[in-house]
Design a protein around this motif. Structure first.
Motif, PDB file in Angstrom:
ATOM      1  N   LYS A 132     -20.338  23.666 -26.100  1.00 56.11           N
ATOM      2  CA  LYS A 132     -21.102  23.019 -27.176  1.00 56.11           C
ATOM      3  C   LYS A 132     -21.611  24.026 -28.215  1.00 56.11           C
ATOM      4  N   THR A 133     -20.857  25.095 -28.406  1.00 58.13           N
ATOM      5  CA  THR A 133     -21.235  26.082 -29.413  1.00 58.13           C
ATOM      6  C   THR A 133     -20.039  26.433 -30.291  1.00 58.13           C
ATOM      7  N   LEU A 134     -20.364  26.935 -31.491  1.00 58.69           N
ATOM      8  CA  LEU A 134     -19.380  27.565 -32.365  1.00 58.69           C
ATOM      9  C   LEU A 134     -19.874  28.983 -32.596  1.00 58.69           C
ATOM     10  N   LYS A 135     -19.033  29.965 -32.288  1.00 60.89           N
ATOM     11  CA  LYS A 135     -19.433  31.368 -32.391  1.00 60.89           C
ATOM     12  C   LYS A 135     -18.645  32.051 -33.506  1.00 60.89           C
ATOM     13  N   ILE A 136     -19.336  32.912 -34.265  1.00 61.91           N
ATOM     14  CA  ILE A 136     -18.731  33.621 -35.391  1.00 61.91           C
ATOM     15  C   ILE A 136     -18.898  35.121 -35.186  1.00 61.91           C
ATOM     16  N   PHE A 137     -17.782  35.853 -35.137  1.00 63.23           N
ATOM     17  CA  PHE A 137     -17.775  37.307 -35.009  1.00 63.23           C
ATOM     18  C   PHE A 137     -17.381  37.900 -36.362  1.00 63.23           C
ATOM     19  N   ASP A 138     -18.063  38.986 -36.759  1.00 61.31           N
ATOM     20  CA  ASP A 138     -17.760  39.538 -38.080  1.00 61.31           C
ATOM     21  C   ASP A 138     -16.605  40.528 -38.083  1.00 61.31           C
ATOM     22  N   SER A 139     -16.058  40.901 -36.901  1.00 58.22           N
ATOM     23  CA  SER A 139     -14.870  41.759 -36.855  1.00 58.22           C
ATOM     24  C   SER A 139     -14.318  41.788 -35.430  1.00 58.22           C
ATOM     25  N   VAL A 140     -13.115  42.352 -35.279  1.00 57.69           N
ATOM     26  CA  VAL A 140     -12.509  42.451 -33.957  1.00 57.69           C
ATOM     27  C   VAL A 140     -13.221  43.470 -33.073  1.00 57.69           C
ATOM     28  N   SER A 141     -14.014  44.351 -33.674  1.00 57.60           N
ATOM     29  CA  SER A 141     -14.738  45.346 -32.883  1.00 57.60           C
ATOM     30  C   SER A 141     -16.099  44.834 -32.398  1.00 57.60           C
ATOM     31  N   SER A 142     -16.457  43.590 -32.781  1.00 56.49           N
ATOM     32  CA  SER A 142     -17.752  43.028 -32.386  1.00 56.49           C
ATOM     33  C   SER A 142     -17.764  42.687 -30.901  1.00 56.49           C
ATOM     34  N   LYS A 143     -18.827  43.058 -30.235  1.00 54.41           N
ATOM     35  CA  LYS A 143     -18.992  42.729 -28.816  1.00 54.41           C
ATOM     36  C   LYS A 143     -19.690  41.385 -28.618  1.00 54.41           C
ATOM     37  N   GLU A 144     -20.523  41.006 -29.583  1.00 51.19           N
ATOM     38  CA  GLU A 144     -21.262  39.752 -29.521  1.00 51.19           C
ATOM     39  C   GLU A 144     -21.142  39.027 -30.854  1.00 51.19           C
ATOM     40  N   PRO A 145     -21.288  37.688 -30.853  1.00 50.02           N
ATOM     41  CA  PRO A 145     -21.187  36.941 -32.113  1.00 50.02           C
ATOM     42  C   PRO A 145     -22.345  37.232 -33.058  1.00 50.02           C
TER      43      PRO A 145
END
Length: 554
Positions: A132-145
């Motif tokens: 029930k979430t939508l997660k957004i990562f700012d790059s491929v090196s991101s560990k968390e959204p």
């Protein structure tokens, strides 16, 4: 006499049901990436040769291809049924897919997309699912959204697109999100933070969302396919412009592309009854969208993409589904229809990625496994012994039961071998070391793990057998270890489920449904997955009305 409106160019038989397919573009070449129920993602070249495959821990449920680093080669985003969201990069020289990012959430991943949503000249990675979430990562090196959106039901669809709002001179790059209970949101980035522009409720599951100009007025519309057997066309404010019934089949997947060369985009819909329907609009600034042609396969179509032909600039429709096949079709009218002079009302800026950013991003990338077995080998290679192996795997998001289940499979298959490597200590935490340690020769080079399917003889205790014994000890000492149940009959699980519903007609709760099948000798997690699979295929159904419960689909 009925004139055939399309041509079947080729058909490829797949090992299992296909849930997702995408075109990975590599300079002047194209690859088809597809996956599904066999938990494997396949890479196929233009000659229909499978050049690589990557195993996952869950069904490959969604994918999206995009060039993240500006090198002319698409990366591929993949969402799986075990909650894994991954990005893979193509190694051109070896023609291999390499994992470069992995994040694990709870529940299956249903949808993924990528683009410069945050407007920082980098592609953001976006996925949503059963948690029930939508997660957004700012790059491929991101560990968390960077951002997490929470909903009251599963996130089932998402997409990005340019939309012109009445009060804005400049089009926004909007994020559209659809849920299981029928909600649709349009979100934009305003002063660095997400802002919900509007939310609409359609009271029926949103299966797919796309953005494109289908009224031929130069502005993009929002196209939804919903579980009420309708395709809905909305304007940028979320108002319903047109509703297109798909009659006998619920629309599950969409493609918005010009497939006949008239400059106007068609709506291509894959439906639950196996029908592929093409709707077109032959007029300018018009809502008169009508069925152009259709074809049908035996079971539901789960995903659609398009491929540019190599001999001519003809767009090929590529689709796959539960009939375990991928087909390639083209419209016979390509180049024969008059060109529609559609005004270009939206200017779409291109995101430029500097060479400096590209190099910086590339050096941050670390190759990551795509499944639990590869992680086991990686940990053993890096650490060299079994201590805290379960703890390390649990840090990666795997549950204890998943780890022990994989150990049991490995023990049964005996697929672990080591090449020219011996270890001085094979003791587990809490075990006493032997009084005399066996003398071993430590190799000068780093241990190398090699996976080879083979049968290990039980005559001598080699290192590979000691590892199998150690895995046995893990399973025996765990409080969660459970004996493997043996089926009470030779029938396959899906036949057992169907026979059970034929006899009982209606089962009121899923718990009772699952427990009754488990009593017949099947594992609970496998039963739950098979029930979900049969539901998606339309073989069984759950009714919320009266009488409420599980039954065979009529």
């Amino acid at each position: 006499m009925i004139r055939k409106r399309y041509q079947l160019n080729w058909m490829f038989e797949c090992p299992e049901a296909v849930l997702t397919c995408s075109i990975l573009r590599c300079h002047n070449n194209n690859y088809l990436v597809f996956g599904g129920h066999d938990k494997t993602l396949y890479l196929m070249d233009e000659k229909m040769n499978i050049v690589d495959d990557r195993a996952f821990d869950g069904w490959c449920r969604c994918s999206y291809a995009i060039d993240l680093d500006g090198d002319g080669i698409d990366e591929i985003l993949v969402g799986a049924g075990d909650g894994s969201f991954m990005v893979l990069k193509l190694n051109i020289e070896k023609q291999k897919l390499v994992g470069i990012m992995r994040y694990r959430s709870t529940g299956k991943v249903n949808c993924c997309i990528a683009g410069d949503f945050t407007r920082n000249s980098k592609a953001d990675l976006i996925f949503g699912g059963e948690d029930k979430t939508l997660k957004i990562f700012d790059s491929v090196s991101s560990k968390e959204p960077k951002f997490v959106f929470y909903y009251d039901s599963w996130v089932t669809a998402c997409t990005l697109g340019y939309l012109k709002l009445p009060d804005n001179k400049i089009p926004i790059y909007g994020l559209l999100v659809g849920t299981k209970n029928g909600s649709v949101q349009l979100i934009q980035i305003q002063e660095g933070s997400p802002d919900i522009i509007w939310q609409k409720d359609f009271h029926s599951q949103i299966n797919d969302i796309k953005v494109g100009d289908v009224t031929n007025d130069g502005f993009n519309e929002i196209i939804l396919c919903t579980d009420d057997s309708n395709i809905k066309v909305l304007n940028s404010e979320g108002e319903l412009l047109k509703e297109i019934p798909t009659d006998e089949g619920r629309p599950l997947s969409l493609l918005i592309e010009d497939i006949d060369g008239d400059n106007a985009k068609e709506i291509i819909a894959g439906c639950a009854d196996g029908s592929l329907k093409i709707f077109h609009n032959p007029s300018l600034n018009s809502k008169e969208i009508e069925l152009k042609w259709k074809t049908k396969v035996s079971t539901s179509i789960q995903d659609i993409c398009y491929l540019m032909g190599t001999e001519q600039d003809v767009k090929h429709i590529v689709f796959g589904g539960y009939d375990r096949a991928i087909r390639n079709l083209t419209d016979f009218e390509w180049g024969k229809k008059p060109i529609l002079e559609i005004p270009q009302q939206i200017q779409i800026p291109e995101v430029q990625i500097s060479e400096e950013k590209k190099i910086e991003e590339e050096f941050k990338i670390e190759k990551v496994p795509t499944n639990i077995r590869e992680y086991i080998f990686k940990i053993l290679k890096d650490v060299g012994f079994l201590q805290d192996l379960i703890k390390e795997l649990m840090k990666l998001g795997y549950t204890r039961s998943e780890i022990l289940e994989e150990f049991e499979i490995m023990r049964t298959q005996k697929m672990i071998t080591y090449e020219k490597v011996t270890y001085p200590v094979w003791s587990l935490p809490g075990e006493e070391k032997p009084e005399k340690a066996e003398e071993v020769e430590i190799p000068a080079e780093e241990p190398k793990v090699v996976v080879k399917p083979m049968v290990i003889e039980e005559v001598t205790k080699s290192d590979k057998e000691r590892l199998v014994d150690a895995l046995d000890l893990y399973s025996e000492e765990s409080e969660e270890a459970v004996p493997t149940a043996k089926p009470t009959s030779d029938k396959s699980l899906n036949n057992v489920i169907i026979d059970y519903l034929k006899q009982n007609k209606l089962v009121t709760t899923k718990n009772k449904f699952v427990e009754d099948i488990v009593k017949k000798g099947f594992k609970k997690n496998i039963v739950e997955k098979e029930i979900e699979s049969l539901k998606e295929q339309g073989i069984i159904t759950y009714s919320r009305g009266k009488p409420r419960g599980w039954s065979l689909a009529k």
